[in-house]
Write an enzyme that holds these catalytic residues in place. Structure first.
Site, PDB file in Angstrom:
ATOM      1  N   GLY A   1       4.604  54.049   0.134  1.00  0.00           N
ATOM      2  CA  GLY A   1       5.508  54.237  -0.946  1.00  0.00           C
ATOM      3  C   GLY A   1       6.557  55.289  -0.855  1.00  0.00           C
ATOM      4  O   GLY A   1       6.417  56.197   0.147  1.00  0.00           O
TER       5      GLY A   1
ATOM      6  N   LYS B   1       4.144  31.335   1.612  1.00  0.00           N
ATOM      7  CA  LYS B   1       4.822  30.194   2.053  1.00  0.00           C
ATOM      8  C   LYS B   1       4.064  29.755   3.124  1.00  0.00           C
ATOM      9  O   LYS B   1       3.935  28.374   3.467  1.00  0.00           O
ATOM     10  CB  LYS B   1       6.218  30.493   2.336  1.00  0.00           C
ATOM     11  CG  LYS B   1       6.900  29.386   2.745  1.00  0.00           C
ATOM     12  CD  LYS B   1       7.443  28.588   1.455  1.00  0.00           C
ATOM     13  CE  LYS B   1       8.676  27.749   1.708  1.00  0.00           C
ATOM     14  NZ  LYS B   1       9.161  27.246   0.860  1.00  0.00           N
TER      15      LYS B   1
ATOM     16  N   ASP C   1       6.821  23.349  -1.116  1.00  0.00           N
ATOM     17  CA  ASP C   1       6.109  23.743  -2.303  1.00  0.00           C
ATOM     18  C   ASP C   1       5.686  22.789  -3.342  1.00  0.00           C
ATOM     19  O   ASP C   1       4.635  22.380  -3.564  1.00  0.00           O
ATOM     20  CB  ASP C   1       6.810  25.133  -2.882  1.00  0.00           C
ATOM     21  CG  ASP C   1       7.185  25.996  -2.248  1.00  0.00           C
ATOM     22  OD1 ASP C   1       6.668  25.981  -0.966  1.00  0.00           O
ATOM     23  OD2 ASP C   1       8.155  26.920  -2.357  1.00  0.00           O
ATOM     24  N   SER C   2       6.761  21.884  -3.713  1.00  0.00           N
ATOM     25  CA  SER C   2       6.501  20.902  -4.730  1.00  0.00           C
ATOM     26  C   SER C   2       5.635  19.717  -3.993  1.00  0.00           C
ATOM     27  O   SER C   2       4.617  19.084  -4.543  1.00  0.00           O
ATOM     28  CB  SER C   2       7.844  20.297  -5.422  1.00  0.00           C
ATOM     29  OG  SER C   2       8.579  19.997  -4.393  1.00  0.00           O
TER      30      SER C   2
ATOM     31  N   SER D   1      10.971  17.672  -4.848  1.00  0.00           N
ATOM     32  CA  SER D   1      12.130  18.092  -4.362  1.00  0.00           C
ATOM     33  C   SER D   1      12.448  17.527  -2.950  1.00  0.00           C
ATOM     34  O   SER D   1      13.488  17.554  -2.351  1.00  0.00           O
ATOM     35  CB  SER D   1      12.694  19.421  -4.635  1.00  0.00           C
ATOM     36  OG  SER D   1      11.824  20.108  -3.524  1.00  0.00           O
ATOM     37  N   GLY D   2      11.228  17.170  -2.356  1.00  0.00           N
ATOM     38  CA  GLY D   2      11.361  17.228  -1.015  1.00  0.00           C
ATOM     39  C   GLY D   2      11.116  18.664  -0.049  1.00  0.00           C
ATOM     40  O   GLY D   2      10.569  18.549   1.097  1.00  0.00           O
TER      41      GLY D   2
ATOM     42  N   GLU E   1       0.189  47.294   9.135  1.00  0.00           N
ATOM     43  CA  GLU E   1       0.633  45.974   8.971  1.00  0.00           C
ATOM     44  C   GLU E   1       1.755  45.603   9.736  1.00  0.00           C
ATOM     45  O   GLU E   1       1.902  44.169   9.614  1.00  0.00           O
ATOM     46  CB  GLU E   1       0.943  45.747   7.481  1.00  0.00           C
ATOM     47  CG  GLU E   1       2.145  46.732   7.099  1.00  0.00           C
ATOM     48  CD  GLU E   1       1.594  48.139   6.807  1.00  0.00           C
ATOM     49  OE1 GLU E   1       0.792  48.486   7.267  1.00  0.00           O
ATOM     50  OE2 GLU E   1       2.501  48.762   6.021  1.00  0.00           O
TER      51      GLU E   1
ATOM     52  N   HIS F   1       1.605  52.716   9.879  1.00  0.00           N
ATOM     53  CA  HIS F   1       1.647  51.208   9.150  1.00  0.00           C
ATOM     54  C   HIS F   1       0.886  50.188  10.165  1.00  0.00           C
ATOM     55  O   HIS F   1       1.442  49.899  10.933  1.00  0.00           O
ATOM     56  CB  HIS F   1       3.042  50.802   8.700  1.00  0.00           C
ATOM     57  CG  HIS F   1       3.669  51.700   7.739  1.00  0.00           C
ATOM     58  ND1 HIS F   1       3.395  51.268   6.435  1.00  0.00           N
ATOM     59  CD2 HIS F   1       4.271  52.836   7.742  1.00  0.00           C
ATOM     60  CE1 HIS F   1       4.012  52.232   5.676  1.00  0.00           C
ATOM     61  NE2 HIS F   1       4.413  53.118   6.597  1.00  0.00           N
TER      62      HIS F   1
ATOM     63  N   CYS G   1      -0.276  55.650   4.749  1.00  0.00           N
ATOM     64  CA  CYS G   1       0.959  56.460   4.666  1.00  0.00           C
ATOM     65  C   CYS G   1       0.952  57.208   3.267  1.00  0.00           C
ATOM     66  O   CYS G   1       0.086  57.907   2.979  1.00  0.00           O
ATOM     67  CB  CYS G   1       2.299  55.466   4.742  1.00  0.00           C
ATOM     68  SG  CYS G   1       3.633  56.442   4.821  1.00  0.00           S
ATOM     69  N   TYR G   2       1.697  56.785   2.310  1.00  0.00           N
ATOM     70  CA  TYR G   2       1.636  57.351   0.721  1.00  0.00           C
ATOM     71  C   TYR G   2       0.320  57.298   0.161  1.00  0.00           C
ATOM     72  O   TYR G   2      -0.071  58.504  -0.278  1.00  0.00           O
ATOM     73  CB  TYR G   2       2.884  56.836   0.115  1.00  0.00           C
ATOM     74  CG  TYR G   2       2.619  57.708  -1.259  1.00  0.00           C
ATOM     75  CD1 TYR G   2       3.350  58.869  -1.645  1.00  0.00           C
ATOM     76  CD2 TYR G   2       2.121  57.006  -2.582  1.00  0.00           C
ATOM     77  CE1 TYR G   2       3.691  59.249  -2.718  1.00  0.00           C
ATOM     78  CE2 TYR G   2       2.159  57.596  -3.816  1.00  0.00           C
ATOM     79  CZ  TYR G   2       2.961  58.614  -4.019  1.00  0.00           C
ATOM     80  OH  TYR G   2       2.864  59.246  -5.236  1.00  0.00           O
TER      81      TYR G   2
END
Ligand code: XMP
Length: 553
Positions: free
Chosen positions: A96, A408, A268-269, A264-265, A212, A210, A123-124
């Protein structure tokens, strides 16, 4: 073609693909709600990441998931009960921007250390642990930002299996000069006397660097050590393990009811619809509104995938006439967006009204939307993304959001597992208002849309053939309302201008113009001018975001 700016480079594996649509946008994949409805059940082992506002907090949760352990990001101030409610196998405190000794700096809830659950501070997060437990943390004259060299004195449990000398990524000014009593200092870096510590007895671990980010080559190993060795996680979670669980959950939620989903194509949908269809079969109806602003064959592909392939009941509405009529004479981009959004709602409502007894609306809300909305805890104030085709609140549906726990790329993995065609799984983001906002400074007429559609089809074809489609965040054509003089054969021409826009990006917030190979550009330009009579000139957009935006209007 990896991003050249260091921030983008650092975050290159984040790729949430969370395009933030502009206000008033049609995006069938938004809308956050308060409850984490789609969380995997309590049988799933989970590690909670408490977010202290670090730049890479989401990335920590992603990396933990990549290690096969489900992970959620919660605001640092959530209560202990909220954390315990998740029965976590471990707790990670993120980095942070604050200084631990600043007034008003986010604090550590001391009770978290008494739960018998291993805690890892990054870290923080590590500095908080150090300060709370009696170590020495002070501001340093020189900060440590970027690549640093880590020297491991003793690996302990946390750094087991990593070399004595290794590169790591740092981003801090405050420094830990001594570990708390009873802790072992494991490693130091150029500017950090204590860059990693642990107390196996207390179950408390800390790293200043870090793990990550990709620039810490042994970062994933360190996380794995924490998850597997320290927390005892089995590491059996995978995005596709969500399928069965969500299907069961949707069955409980919807019962014998009926649901509707706007397709929508986009991925996600599409994935949300397939999951719900698997759960409740033909009691789901999908509605695909073709506003006539889609790319070449796009509507047909969606219909083929859903109605023909998966046999999902699908109402495909060809509303292109209505939309074009609404766009007549309109050149202002925001007005275009508004009109398209409003028309979309009208069409969707009309179709919904034709279906009987529908009380559930399926949406492809992602975990990144939930986090962006400050959600996930059930307690935070939620700012909803009101861009679900602008669907109004008085559409009295209960939401079904089976992707609320997923990022995603995880949604893509689920889509692939469910058999969604690769073309849809990997589709680049496409704005709700479609090609209308790519006819710049001019009215979206049928003729212009046709030119743009053909040009776009050539671009996509060549980019795919060159194997670059997935590397690009977006690649598309723009048709500005100008003409340019040219010569073809022996005649003077006065043709349309097509601009090529191709960008790399992680999240659409910033973007870099893609360095497409010259020979590819040449092929694209010569095909466009050769195959589309109305096109006389092709130009390349070499503007990054900022200062530009990805779209032209
Ligand atoms: P900009 O142009 O703001 O775009 O850099 C960022 C991302 O958002 C997409 N975009 C939209 N998506 N409705 C949408 O659903 C819109 O009105 C809209 N405008 C931009 C754009 O394609 C990019 O991915």
């Amino acid at each position: 073609m990896s991003p050249t700016n260091p921030a983008a480079d650092l975050a290159e594996r984040t790729a949430e693909a969370g395009a933030r649509p502009a206000a008033g946008a049609i995006d069938l994949e938004g809308e956050a709600q308060t409850s984490a409805r789609a969380r995997p059940g309590s049988a799933t082992e989970e590690v909670v990441v408490l977010d202290y506002g670090g730049q890479y907090s989401q990335l920590i949760a992603r990396r933990v998931r990549e290690c096969g352990v489900f992970s959620e990001l919660l605001p640092h101030h959530v209560g202990v009960a909220e954390v315990m409610g998740r029965h976590p196998k471990g707790i990670i405190l993120s980095g942070g921007p604050a200084s631990v000794y600043e007034q008003g700096a986010p604090r550590l809830r001391r009770e978290l250390l008494d739960l018998g659950i291993p805690v890892l501070g990054i870290c923080y997060g590590m500095q908080l642990l150090a300060r709370e437990l009696g170590g020495r943390v002070e501001g340093a004259d020189v900060g440590e930002f970027g690549r640093s060299q880590l020297t491991v004195a003793q690996p302990g449990r946390l750094l087991a299996g990593t070399p004595a000398q290794q590169t790591c990524w740092m981003s801090h000014r405050d420094t830990i000069y001594s570990s708390p009593p009873g802790f072992s200092a494991l490693a130091a870096s150029t500017a950090s006397p204590v860059a990693a510590f642990e107390s196996v007895e207390r179950g408390v671990y800390g790293i200043q660097f870090h793990p990550e980010v990709v620039h810490t080559p042994y970062g994933q190993q360190v996380l794995t050590n924490f998850l597997a060795d320290v927390c005892g996680c089995e590491r059996s979670w995978s995005p596709s393990s969500v399928i069965e669980e969500q299907v069961a959950r949707i069955r409980v939620q919807v019962g014998e009811g009926r649901a509707i989903c706007g397709l929508s194509g986009g991925v996600d949908s599409s994935v949300a619809a397939l999951l719900v269809h698997r759960a409740i079969g033909d009691r789901l109806t999908c509605v695909f509104v073709d506003h006539g602003l889609m790319r070449k064959n796009e509507g047909a592909q969606v219909i083929a995938a859903f109605a023909d392939n998966f046999h999902v009941p699908l109402v495909a509405v060809d509303a292109s006439e209505r939309f074009l009529a609404r766009l007549k004479g309109i050149t202002d981009p925001e007005e275009k967006r508004k009109r398209i959004g409003a028309e979309f709602i009208r069409v969707f409502e009309e179709e919904a009204a034709k279906l009987e007894d529908v009380s559930f609306l399926v949406q492809g809300t992602l975990y990144s939307d939930v986090i962006e909305s400050g959600g996930g805890t059930g307690a935070a104030t939620i700012k909803s993304h009101h861009n679900v085709g602008g669907l109004p609140d008085d559409l009295k549906f209960e939401l079904v959001e089976p992707l609320r726990a997923l990022f995603k790329d995880e949604v893509r993995a689920v889509g692939a597992e469910l058999g969604l065609p690769e073309r849809l799984v990997w589709r680049q983001p496409f704005p709700g208002p479609g090609l209308a906002i790519r006819i710049v400074g001019g009215e979206a007429t049928r003729e212009r849309l046709e030119i743009l559609r053909e040009a776009d089809a050539i671009l996509q074809d060549e980019i795919r053939k060159a194997g670059l489609y997935r590397e690009l965040w977006q690649s598309f054509c723009v048709l500005p309302d100008i003409r340019a003089v040219g010569v073809q054969g022996d005649s003077r021409t006065y043709g349309h201008v097509i601009a090529i826009r191709a960008v790399t990006s992680d999240d659409a917030m910033t973007a870099d113009w893609a360095r497409l190979p010259y020979d590819l550009l040449e092929r694209i330009a010569s095909r466009m001018t050769g195959e589309i009579r109305a096109v006389g000139r092709v130009v390349l957009d070499i503007t990054s975001k900022p200062p530009g935006t990805i779209e032209w209007e």
